[in-house]
Design an enzyme around this catalytic site. Structure first.
Site, mmCIF file in Angstrom:
data_model
loop_
_atom_site.group_PDB
_atom_site.id
_atom_site.type_symbol
_atom_site.label_atom_id
_atom_site.label_comp_id
_atom_site.label_asym_id
_atom_site.label_seq_id
_atom_site.Cartn_x
_atom_site.Cartn_y
_atom_site.Cartn_z
ATOM 1 N N HIS A 1 0.856 -1.191 0.000
ATOM 2 C CA HIS A 1 0.000 0.000 0.000
ATOM 3 C C HIS A 1 0.886 1.233 0.000
ATOM 4 O O HIS A 1 1.933 1.236 0.637
ATOM 5 C CB HIS A 1 -0.916 0.010 1.236
ATOM 6 C CG HIS A 1 -2.064 0.943 1.083
ATOM 7 N ND1 HIS A 1 -1.961 2.278 1.390
ATOM 8 C CD2 HIS A 1 -3.309 0.737 0.622
ATOM 9 C CE1 HIS A 1 -3.120 2.859 1.122
ATOM 10 N NE2 HIS A 1 -3.956 1.951 0.650
ATOM 11 N N ASP B 1 -7.837 -5.439 0.168
ATOM 12 C CA ASP B 1 -8.382 -6.265 -0.907
ATOM 13 C C ASP B 1 -7.949 -7.726 -0.845
ATOM 14 O O ASP B 1 -8.435 -8.541 -1.621
ATOM 15 C CB ASP B 1 -7.984 -5.679 -2.268
ATOM 16 C CG ASP B 1 -8.768 -4.418 -2.552
ATOM 17 O OD1 ASP B 1 -9.948 -4.376 -2.167
ATOM 18 O OD2 ASP B 1 -8.202 -3.479 -3.129
HETATM 19 N N1 CMC Z 1 4.048 -7.434 -5.084
HETATM 20 C C1 CMC Z 1 5.376 -7.429 -5.301
HETATM 21 N N2 CMC Z 1 6.164 -6.351 -5.135
HETATM 22 C C2 CMC Z 1 5.570 -5.221 -4.718
HETATM 23 C C3 CMC Z 1 4.188 -5.151 -4.472
HETATM 24 C C4 CMC Z 1 3.415 -6.313 -4.660
HETATM 25 N N3 CMC Z 1 2.112 -6.315 -4.429
HETATM 26 N N4 CMC Z 1 3.872 -3.891 -4.082
HETATM 27 C C5 CMC Z 1 5.017 -3.208 -4.087
HETATM 28 N N5 CMC Z 1 6.045 -3.997 -4.471
HETATM 29 C C6 CMC Z 1 7.472 -3.648 -4.518
HETATM 30 C C7 CMC Z 1 7.788 -2.833 -5.764
HETATM 31 O O1 CMC Z 1 8.182 -3.659 -6.840
HETATM 32 C C8 CMC Z 1 8.906 -1.961 -5.254
HETATM 33 O O2 CMC Z 1 10.081 -2.739 -5.187
HETATM 34 P P1 CMC Z 1 11.533 -2.076 -5.452
HETATM 35 O O3 CMC Z 1 11.730 -1.098 -4.319
HETATM 36 O O4 CMC Z 1 12.472 -3.204 -5.432
HETATM 37 O O5 CMC Z 1 11.442 -1.394 -6.797
HETATM 38 C C9 CMC Z 1 8.510 -1.666 -3.818
HETATM 39 O O6 CMC Z 1 7.721 -2.784 -3.415
HETATM 40 C C10 CMC Z 1 7.701 -0.380 -3.657
HETATM 41 O O7 CMC Z 1 6.568 -0.481 -4.520
HETATM 42 P P2 CMC Z 1 5.904 0.723 -5.259
HETATM 43 O O8 CMC Z 1 5.206 0.205 -6.476
HETATM 44 O O9 CMC Z 1 6.879 1.837 -5.420
HETATM 45 O O10 CMC Z 1 4.830 1.168 -4.170
HETATM 46 P P3 CMC Z 1 3.614 2.091 -4.407
HETATM 47 O O11 CMC Z 1 3.346 2.764 -3.139
HETATM 48 O O12 CMC Z 1 3.796 2.944 -5.616
HETATM 49 O O13 CMC Z 1 2.444 1.045 -4.779
HETATM 50 C C11 CMC Z 1 0.588 -0.361 -4.669
HETATM 51 C C12 CMC Z 1 1.401 0.725 -3.960
HETATM 52 C C13 CMC Z 1 -0.666 -0.636 -3.855
HETATM 53 C C14 CMC Z 1 0.153 0.150 -6.056
HETATM 54 C C15 CMC Z 1 1.456 -1.643 -4.807
HETATM 55 O O14 CMC Z 1 1.839 -2.101 -3.550
HETATM 56 C C16 CMC Z 1 0.737 -2.718 -5.590
HETATM 57 O O15 CMC Z 1 0.782 -2.734 -6.828
HETATM 58 N N6 CMC Z 1 0.065 -3.690 -4.876
HETATM 59 C C17 CMC Z 1 -0.698 -4.711 -5.554
HETATM 60 C C18 CMC Z 1 -2.034 -4.163 -6.002
HETATM 61 C C19 CMC Z 1 -2.975 -3.975 -4.832
HETATM 62 O O16 CMC Z 1 -3.158 -4.845 -3.994
HETATM 63 N N7 CMC Z 1 -3.637 -2.794 -4.812
HETATM 64 C C20 CMC Z 1 -4.646 -2.474 -3.793
HETATM 65 C C21 CMC Z 1 -4.204 -1.346 -2.922
HETATM 66 S S1 CMC Z 1 -5.274 -1.140 -1.495
HETATM 67 C C22 CMC Z 1 -6.838 -0.759 -2.124
HETATM 68 C C23 CMC Z 1 -6.899 0.447 -2.981
HETATM 69 O O17 CMC Z 1 -6.074 1.340 -2.996
HETATM 70 O O18 CMC Z 1 -7.895 0.517 -3.711
#
Ligand code: CMC
Length: 432
Positions: free
Chosen positions: A308, A366
């Site tokens: 998140h 989720d």
């Molecule tokens: N699986 C694998 N790696 C992950 C994941 C994941 N679900 N989420 C983040 N990472 C890794 C990402 O690759 C990055 O690694 P590195 O530092 O080596 O490059 C690091 O963690 C930071 O990730 P980020 O993408 O920069 O983080 P963010 O804050 O931009 O993304 C997120 C947040 C929710 C989009 C992401 O965690 C994600 O894609 N999660 C899966 C989708 C999901 O479950 N979304 C629902 C969110 S809660 C409900 C809502 O908002 O509606």
């Protein structure tokens, strides 16, 4: 932190501006960078808005490190335990818990507006039988703007109030109709003697040819899920609603924009993606291989329902949903649901894995919500629409907050760092 001052300095010229701090009731202050461009000739650059506040708001507070989520100051776990979705909707919209009389009046107003215009129903005929319900929701909610000209003056408090009641009351009817369209069943009229979530379940699962009794345990579980999803401050869909509304557009059109943004798998579409992921993993034996793929950055595979932007410790909503999951499955006699067991095992292994620990990736709201929806008989492509029903309250509240405050009505207009071709002269077609 309290007496700290912040400034930006141009190292080449020594030119300096101080950044006034905008302080809220809780949480870190924001440095006001509004004058940076006019004073220093530079933009601030923050793709993804990881450090940027787009507004001030008194609706919802999140402390991502502590795993705290408050609606109007009340912890979401207390609300989930003691309140109802309609009462929480009142709280989110009005800022205070209602008295008995206020709640009764609000509840009555919502029930009053549950039907949709008969002509609106014909819009569904224009969609293919297999259209994604989120596509239908986006289109149908947008088209409400064509029906309610009478209350489209954003500056009129009474118009705003009627919009709020209509939007919150009609979204379950619109969503249930999208479900019925998918199955080719007749749309069911709302039954206004039913509470909000029971009515939604009724409109989805009842058919005109036989009696239908709403399962109170299912309705209660849905009510709790909706409380947990009702608002989440400036997430992507809410920010989309605010950005659209900043132009002064029709409020239904702004909500339709929010629904479109919610659909993506990184946001509300994640609940659907989690179930598809669990289906594809299929068995506990395949978890390690799946996680190896997740950790390989070239695979493009993520552990859906994990991570998140704000919560870096745990998502308080996920904890409650996990408990609800157990309750619902037990009630339905599905305690040994293989998908629940797979999800629990996947969570256990991921939480012990350095990749997830180092990046502070925990189950989010989720990860388990889809398992509850599935147990309630809701098909996978309806998961995100269910989220949309609940989040409508948050979108409406943010819209209200924004348009009621004349200072909040500045059009949202981010800048960019341009990376395209430098200025050049047009070349005639026969010389290219
Ligand atoms: N699986 C694998 N790696 C992950 C994941 C994941 N679900 N989420 C983040 N990472 C890794 C990402 O690759 C990055 O690694 P590195 O530092 O080596 O490059 C690091 O963690 C930071 O990730 P980020 O993408 O920069 O983080 P963010 O804050 O931009 O993304 C997120 C947040 C929710 C989009 C992401 O965690 C994600 O894609 N999660 C899966 C989708 C999901 O479950 N979304 C629902 C969110 S809660 C409900 C809502 O908002 O509606």
């Amino acid at each position: 932190m309290s007496n700290a001052t912040y400034s930006l300095v141009n190292d080449a010229t020594g030119e300096k501006i101080s950044l006034p701090l905008v302080r809220g009731a809780m949480g870190p202050p924001g440095a006001d960078v509004g004058k940076v461009y006019s004073k220093l000739g530079i933009f601030t650059y923050d793709p993804g808005f990881t450090s940027t506040c787009s507004c001030d708001s008194s609706i919802t507070y999140i402390d991502g490190d502590q795993g705290i989520l408050l609606y109007r100051g009340y912890p979401v776990d207390q609300l989930a335990q003691n309140s109802t979705f309609v009462e929480v909707a009142y709280l989110i919209l009005h800022g205070e818990l209602p008295s008995k009389a206020e709640l009764a009046e609000f509840d009555h107003n919502i029930r009053l507006h549950t039907m949709i215009n008969e002509s609106l129903k014909r819009f569904y005929d224009g969609f293919r039988y297999d259209a994604h319900p989120m596509a239908m929701l986006t289109g149908i909610v947008g088209s409400l703007s064509a029906f309610y000209h009478d209350t489209a003056n954003n500056k009129d408090a009474r118009h705003r109030e009627i919009f709020a009641h209509r939007m919150i009351a009609k979204i379950p009817t619109i969503t249930a109709a999208a479900y019925k369209k998918y199955f080719g069943q007749p749309f069911m009229y709302p039954q206004n003697d039913l509470d909000y979530c029971s009515n939604l379940l009724y409109m989805m699962f009842a058919v005109p040819s036989e009696p239908y009794r709403v399962d109170p345990v299912a309705a209660k579980a849905l009510d709790i899920l909706f409380i947990l999803h009702a608002d989440h401050e400036q997430n992507a869909s809410t920010s989309t609603v605010r950005l659209a509304a900043s132009t002064g557009c029709n409020p239904y059109a702004a909500i339709a924009a929010g629904i479109a943004a919610l659909w993506g798998p990184a946001h509300g579409g994640a609940n659907e993606a989690v179930l598809r992921m669990l289906d594809s993993i299929d068995s506990k034996n395949n978890i390690q291989a799946f996680l190896t793929k997740v950790k390989d950055k070239t695979s493009g595979v993520r552990l859906m329902g994990f991570g998140h932007r704000v919560y870096k410790n745990f998502d308080p909503r996920a904890k409650i949903i996990r408990e609800q999951c157990h309750k619902v499955l037990k009630h339905l006699g599905k305690e040994n649901d293989p998908q629940m067991e797979l999800a629990l095992e996947l969570e256990r292994i991921a939480l012990a894995d350095d990749y997830f620990v180092e990046r502070k990736l925990y189950p989010n709201v989720d990860f388990y919500s889809g398992i509850i929806y599935k147990a309630l008989g809701i098909p996978v492509n309806m998961f995100t629409p269910m989220f949309a029903v609940a989040r409508t309250v948050g979108w409406v509240a943010h819209w209200m907050e924004m348009v009621s405050d004349p200072a909040g009505l500045k059009i949202g207009r981010p800048r960019q760092v341009y990376t395209g071709a430098a200025m050049r002269d047009y070349v005639a077609l026969d010389q290219r």
